[in-house]
Design a protein around this motif. Structure first.
Motif, mmCIF file in Angstrom:
data_model
loop_
_atom_site.group_PDB
_atom_site.id
_atom_site.type_symbol
_atom_site.label_atom_id
_atom_site.label_comp_id
_atom_site.label_asym_id
_atom_site.label_seq_id
_atom_site.Cartn_x
_atom_site.Cartn_y
_atom_site.Cartn_z
ATOM 1 N N LEU A 176 0.827 -1.208 0.000
ATOM 2 C CA LEU A 176 0.000 0.000 0.000
ATOM 3 C C LEU A 176 0.864 1.261 0.000
ATOM 4 C CD1 LEU A 176 -2.854 -0.938 2.522
ATOM 5 C CD2 LEU A 176 -2.967 -0.874 0.028
ATOM 6 N N GLN A 177 2.003 1.172 0.696
ATOM 7 C CA GLN A 177 2.878 2.339 0.807
ATOM 8 C C GLN A 177 3.338 2.867 -0.554
ATOM 9 O OE1 GLN A 177 2.785 0.309 3.364
ATOM 10 N NE2 GLN A 177 3.493 1.329 5.230
ATOM 11 N N ASN A 178 3.319 1.988 -1.559
ATOM 12 C CA ASN A 178 3.820 2.415 -2.871
ATOM 13 C C ASN A 178 2.751 3.025 -3.763
ATOM 14 O OD1 ASN A 178 6.434 1.621 -2.306
ATOM 15 N ND2 ASN A 178 6.017 -0.507 -2.891
ATOM 16 N N LEU A 179 1.505 2.944 -3.328
ATOM 17 C CA LEU A 179 0.414 3.431 -4.177
ATOM 18 C C LEU A 179 0.326 4.960 -4.134
ATOM 19 C CD1 LEU A 179 -2.363 0.799 -3.381
ATOM 20 C CD2 LEU A 179 -0.928 0.951 -5.430
ATOM 21 N N VAL A 180 0.141 5.544 -5.287
ATOM 22 C CA VAL A 180 0.099 7.006 -5.385
ATOM 23 C C VAL A 180 -1.163 7.462 -6.108
ATOM 24 C CG1 VAL A 180 1.347 9.076 -6.124
ATOM 25 C CG2 VAL A 180 2.621 6.980 -5.610
ATOM 26 N N ILE A 181 -1.805 8.476 -5.541
ATOM 27 C CA ILE A 181 -2.942 9.130 -6.198
ATOM 28 C C ILE A 181 -2.396 10.333 -6.956
ATOM 29 C CG2 ILE A 181 -5.109 10.365 -5.799
ATOM 30 C CD1 ILE A 181 -5.257 8.836 -3.058
ATOM 31 N N TYR A 182 -2.803 10.459 -8.203
ATOM 32 C CA TYR A 182 -2.348 11.603 -9.004
ATOM 33 C C TYR A 182 -3.413 12.681 -9.068
ATOM 34 C CZ TYR A 182 1.950 9.879 -11.286
ATOM 35 O OH TYR A 182 3.215 9.472 -11.572
ATOM 36 N N GLY A 183 -2.950 13.905 -8.992
ATOM 37 C CA GLY A 183 -3.782 15.057 -9.288
ATOM 38 C C GLY A 183 -2.838 16.128 -9.771
ATOM 39 N N THR A 184 -3.262 17.375 -9.732
ATOM 40 C CA THR A 184 -2.339 18.458 -10.087
ATOM 41 C C THR A 184 -2.266 19.428 -8.912
ATOM 42 O OG1 THR A 184 -3.873 20.125 -10.958
ATOM 43 C CG2 THR A 184 -3.286 18.308 -12.433
ATOM 44 N N THR A 185 -1.419 20.421 -9.060
ATOM 45 C CA THR A 185 -1.315 21.439 -8.007
ATOM 46 C C THR A 185 -2.618 22.221 -7.886
ATOM 47 O OG1 THR A 185 -0.336 22.899 -9.652
ATOM 48 C CG2 THR A 185 1.183 21.750 -8.193
ATOM 49 N N ALA A 195 -6.128 10.815 0.048
ATOM 50 C CA ALA A 195 -4.850 10.172 0.368
ATOM 51 C C ALA A 195 -4.661 10.089 1.884
ATOM 52 C CB ALA A 195 -3.704 10.951 -0.277
ATOM 53 N N LEU A 196 -4.968 11.179 2.563
ATOM 54 C CA LEU A 196 -4.847 11.245 4.019
ATOM 55 C C LEU A 196 -5.737 10.180 4.663
ATOM 56 C CD1 LEU A 196 -3.203 13.371 5.583
ATOM 57 C CD2 LEU A 196 -5.314 14.633 5.938
ATOM 58 N N ILE A 197 -6.973 10.092 4.190
ATOM 59 C CA ILE A 197 -7.932 9.142 4.744
ATOM 60 C C ILE A 197 -7.445 7.705 4.547
ATOM 61 C CG2 ILE A 197 -10.260 8.164 4.353
ATOM 62 C CD1 ILE A 197 -11.153 11.120 3.803
ATOM 63 N N LEU A 198 -6.898 7.433 3.362
ATOM 64 C CA LEU A 198 -6.534 6.056 3.034
ATOM 65 C C LEU A 198 -5.088 5.724 3.392
ATOM 66 C CD1 LEU A 198 -8.418 5.868 -0.379
ATOM 67 C CD2 LEU A 198 -9.130 4.874 1.815
ATOM 68 N N GLY A 199 -4.349 6.709 3.879
ATOM 69 C CA GLY A 199 -2.955 6.460 4.234
ATOM 70 C C GLY A 199 -2.072 6.246 3.016
ATOM 71 N N LEU A 200 -2.453 6.838 1.887
ATOM 72 C CA LEU A 200 -1.676 6.687 0.658
ATOM 73 C C LEU A 200 -0.991 8.015 0.322
ATOM 74 C CD1 LEU A 200 -4.397 4.778 -1.417
ATOM 75 C CD2 LEU A 200 -2.590 3.799 0.015
ATOM 76 N N SER A 201 -0.187 8.004 -0.749
ATOM 77 C CA SER A 201 0.459 9.264 -1.149
ATOM 78 C C SER A 201 -0.356 9.968 -2.222
ATOM 79 C CB SER A 201 1.845 9.000 -1.731
ATOM 80 O OG SER A 201 2.533 8.075 -0.960
ATOM 81 N N PHE A 202 -0.187 11.284 -2.243
ATOM 82 C CA PHE A 202 -0.801 12.089 -3.291
ATOM 83 C C PHE A 202 0.309 12.850 -3.990
ATOM 84 C CE2 PHE A 202 -2.595 16.151 -4.772
ATOM 85 C CZ PHE A 202 -3.621 15.676 -5.577
ATOM 86 N N ARG A 203 0.347 12.774 -5.301
ATOM 87 C CA ARG A 203 1.335 13.575 -6.034
ATOM 88 C C ARG A 203 0.624 14.627 -6.861
ATOM 89 N NH1 ARG A 203 6.295 11.906 -10.210
ATOM 90 N NH2 ARG A 203 6.630 14.065 -10.882
ATOM 91 N N ALA A 204 1.006 15.867 -6.624
ATOM 92 C CA ALA A 204 0.406 16.988 -7.358
ATOM 93 C C ALA A 204 1.282 17.309 -8.554
ATOM 94 C CB ALA A 204 0.287 18.191 -6.435
ATOM 95 N N LEU A 205 0.822 16.941 -9.748
ATOM 96 C CA LEU A 205 1.603 17.204 -10.962
ATOM 97 C C LEU A 205 1.572 18.701 -11.269
ATOM 98 C CD1 LEU A 205 0.272 14.212 -13.128
ATOM 99 C CD2 LEU A 205 2.225 14.257 -11.563
#
Lengths: 495, 495
Positions: A176-185, A195-205
């Motif tokens: 799970l630690q490797n999963l990333v949600i994509y969005g933009t700035t 991401a916060l809720i699910l404990g995952l990362s969010f990357r803002a492109l």
């Protein structure tokens, strides 16, 4: 039975009065301050510190609503409300919601009230048709379908959960630690919050001003390559049609090409604010409707924003309903029913995070029928025209500049200092402090509401018409008010 | 303006009519079938396949509501509705909700409508006081406080997210894969669903009939030791007061002792159904109120079940509000406000998963004031008394047995075969098939609604009074109906 008759009689009286007072409210709405003029803690000073021991008559409570609660209400239906995005409360929606309230059931399966489930599937099909969504997104296709979520946060979170579940099932070895949600700035905070809720990362492109802050295909492709090489796994992209800051539109058509090699990347379209413009054919190309129809996994737009339906009512459609039900179905014995077992009905609890749901389809039904497609489109076009009128006036003025190109009905602008000949132009920091003064001045006015935003370090104002009662004269009045406050802000700033 | 006046006039007429029809609905409620007598797909056959092009008058839509929607409604307010748990829709709640609908705003921060936020904090304090919760759970303590979530699923999921966030911050090295949510085999599916949503594990601890299906301290302690030894990390326990199947009560007092060495284990009390009985002092010991007050992190009860408030309205209280805000606060520029920055107000978006929220406190306020503490307690005690009356009648009958001891207002019973002298008693499988026949027969009746459950492999019926209009005579009628159908089920089964 005598007691029941008495109670119903009292309800009738209180109900009539509520209807009358709602009428009075709308008669006098324009004369009220747009934003509540109260200080934090005002209500605790007025109310007792415990519920009463014996019951009180409706009349007392209703009067207290007027005296104690109403002054603390911010009037989102006020014609001079231009903050955030509009939040609808229409008379048609109110009637629909009143009927829904009177027959409350928890809606977790078809049997709870067959009409609630079926009307949701049907009206969401109506809306899909109105927006030009592909048939596959309709429940009638028996493939995908629509579900009314409370808010766009819920729609997005549901999509992310389903996407993660799908990915984990395909690749059970994934950490799970490797999963990333994509969005933009520019993606709404709902992405980072998911991401916060699910404990995952969010990357803002990154997005740039040159692209009007919309995500480009190559930016996405570069990020996918980078992350994959680093062992990270982007599993969902939240692409936005109409961001909160500047109503930017991610380039869905380019994104379609960019993700061709990544079939496992879920594409969620967050068109919470702007999606309702799809009712008007002239906005469909700009919203990349064809691309959405070809490849998006899920699509969301909020009826309760610009879409004339009372809060909460976020429309979410999926291309394949099993993507939701595979991720969310937990059916214990006490929730089993004959019809569910036979698979002849939808049980919406398996399309959403919560078990139960309110009968929200009823207000959607009342609104769609009461306005008709024609009335819905007219409402959207009015908002767009008013934004254009505003932008024209702002461009005519020497005190302001447009920061982000007008998009849908959002105009982002800021006040610019009057430059004396020969003196150097003000710095970004100086302009920001000027705009802060301007915003504070405008916020202190009871007769308008706008909010600020930050675009690449610039402190700006957002102006969004879209309330049902806003007329051109309110736009002109807003411009005059801004001119007035700009003059004073400049004096304050220069002093 | 002329158009606005005309619209308001139409709304007044439609509103009066809606109020009248709701009165008619309650006058005639008892004559309606409890459960909707429609087949899957009934509504699609009646409705057009698209929204109308031009708007339709309210009268047409309201008439279609009666003709097309009403037959598909299951009447949770019917006095002979004994299924699931009650779901409230009171006349007071409906009036409160009507006012809320008419001033809709999205409620994501204090400024959205100060009254909405402040009334929520105040009425949740009122309710906490009514339930005997410790002051620390009240917003007035500035330590903890209450928040109205849509459903108990939301309350539970929010607690699990906050618990996981707290644990991960204390132990950043923890792998999400190792985190375990604890419940029991009787915990509502919301526990397993929270695990599914978050991609975590759920462990259902064993409970036994000897303990009336309540979790014991030593079972918990043994599991904690086992899991910790195996590298697993239980980080939250969902303890239930009043499970769905049998209204079991986990032994919170023993649990308090059992977790003394595990201060990082979050204790969430799911009292979705039964928590409202805390209004009556005589239930507080049984509900382990003192232990809850001493050590639970979060507590949930649904006003919208037995608590007289229209769906959705799940009350959730936390001992320490920063446990929520530390986990859920994502504040972008456009959501910043002066008052939030100063910390003088609550922004409920940081206490919940979604950004926005409906003004639910208004219906809670109307209900608490309209019934008063006295009326609320009387309603709860009536339900309990009616369950006792039912249990007495069932015990008197030779056709049935009580499977789970009556708890709160839930009675679990099943039909037992008449045993002929000399012949062996029927097997579990035989009895289950008999009970299935009995359930099918009862389900085919339009004049009652009960559902089945599974307790340790036994197919049983759940009987739950609690609807506001249920009188003793409806309980007596239910018993007669069950006797009647039992006789026929036995004949069918023996044949």
């Amino acid at each position: 039975m005598k007691k029941e008759l008495r109670n119903i009689g009292r309800f009738r009286k209180a109900g009539y009065q509520a209807i009358d007072r709602i009428c009075d409210y709308y008669y006098s709405l324009e004369d009220k301050p747009v934003v509540a003029q109260v200080e934090p803690g005002y209500l605790r000073k007025l109310l007792p510190d415990a519920a009463p021991e014996t019951g009180e008559p409706f009349q007392t409570i209703a009067d207290d609503f007027q005296k104690q609660i109403m002054p603390g209400i911010t009037h989102w239906q006020h014609p001079s409300f231009f903050g955030y995005f509009p939040t609808a409360s229409t008379l048609a929606g109110t009637i629909g919601d009143l009927y829904a309230s009177s027959v409350a059931g928890p809606g977790f399966n078809w049997l709870c009230s067959p009409a609630a489930t079926e009307l949701e599937a049907i009206t969401m099909d109506w809306a899909a048709k109105l927006f030009g969504l592909d048939e596959v997104f309709m429940a009638s296709s028996l493939k995908g379908g629509g579900v009314i979520q409370p808010t766009a946060s819920d729609s997005c979170l549901t999509a992310v959960v389903a996407a993660r579940s799908r990915f984990s099932k395909l690749h059970p070895e994934t950490h799970l630690q490797n999963l990333v949600i994509y969005g933009t700035t520019m993606t709404h905070s709902l992405g980072a919050k998911a991401a916060l809720i699910l404990g995952l990362s969010f990357r803002a492109l990154e997005v740039s001003r040159d692209d009007a802050y919309g995500l480009r295909g190559e930016t996405l492709q570069k990020a996918l390559r980078e992350d994959r090489a680093a062992g990270k796994i982007p599993f969902i992209l939240i692409a936005t049609i109409g961001t909160t800051s500047s109503c930017a539109i991610d380039n869905i058509t380019e994104i379609e090409q960019a993700v061709k090699e990544y079939p496992e990347l879920w594409i969620h379209i967050d068109a919470a604010y702007a999606g309702v413009t799809l009712t008007c054919p002239e906005f469909r190309e700009m919203c990349h409707l064809d691309a959405i129809n070809r490849f998006a996994h899920s699509f969301c737009t909020n009826f309760h924003k610009w879409g004339l339906v009372n809060f909460e009512a976020s429309g979410m459609w999926v291309r394949d309903r099993t993507l939701l039900t595979d991720a969310l179905d937990v059916t214990p014995e006490f929730l089993r029913t004959k019809h569910s077992e036979e698979g002849t009905v939808i049980d919406y609890r398996n399309w959403q995070l919560a078990l139960g749901k309110r009968f929200r389809a009823l207000k959607l039904w009342f609104v769609l029928r009461s306005y008709g497609a024609e009335g819905f489109r007219a409402h959207i076009r009015k908002g767009i025209k008013q934004a254009e009128l505003f932008a024209t006036r702002i461009r005519e003025s020497k005190k302001f500049e447009i920061v982000a190109p007008p998009s849908f009905a959002l105009v982002v602008f800021r006040i610019i200092g009057s430059v004396n000949e020969g003196s150097p132009p003000p710095s970004l920091a100086q302009l920001n402090s000027l705009n802060r003064i301007f915003h504070q001045r405008v916020s202190a006015r009871p007769d308008i509401f706008v909010i600020q935003t930050d675009i690449e370090g610039m402190y700006c104002m957002r102006f969004v018409p879209g309330a049902e009662r806003t007329e051109d004269k309110h736009i002109e009045a807003a411009v005059r008010l801004f001119e007035e406050e700009a003059t004073k802000a400049l004096q304050e700033w220069e002093a």
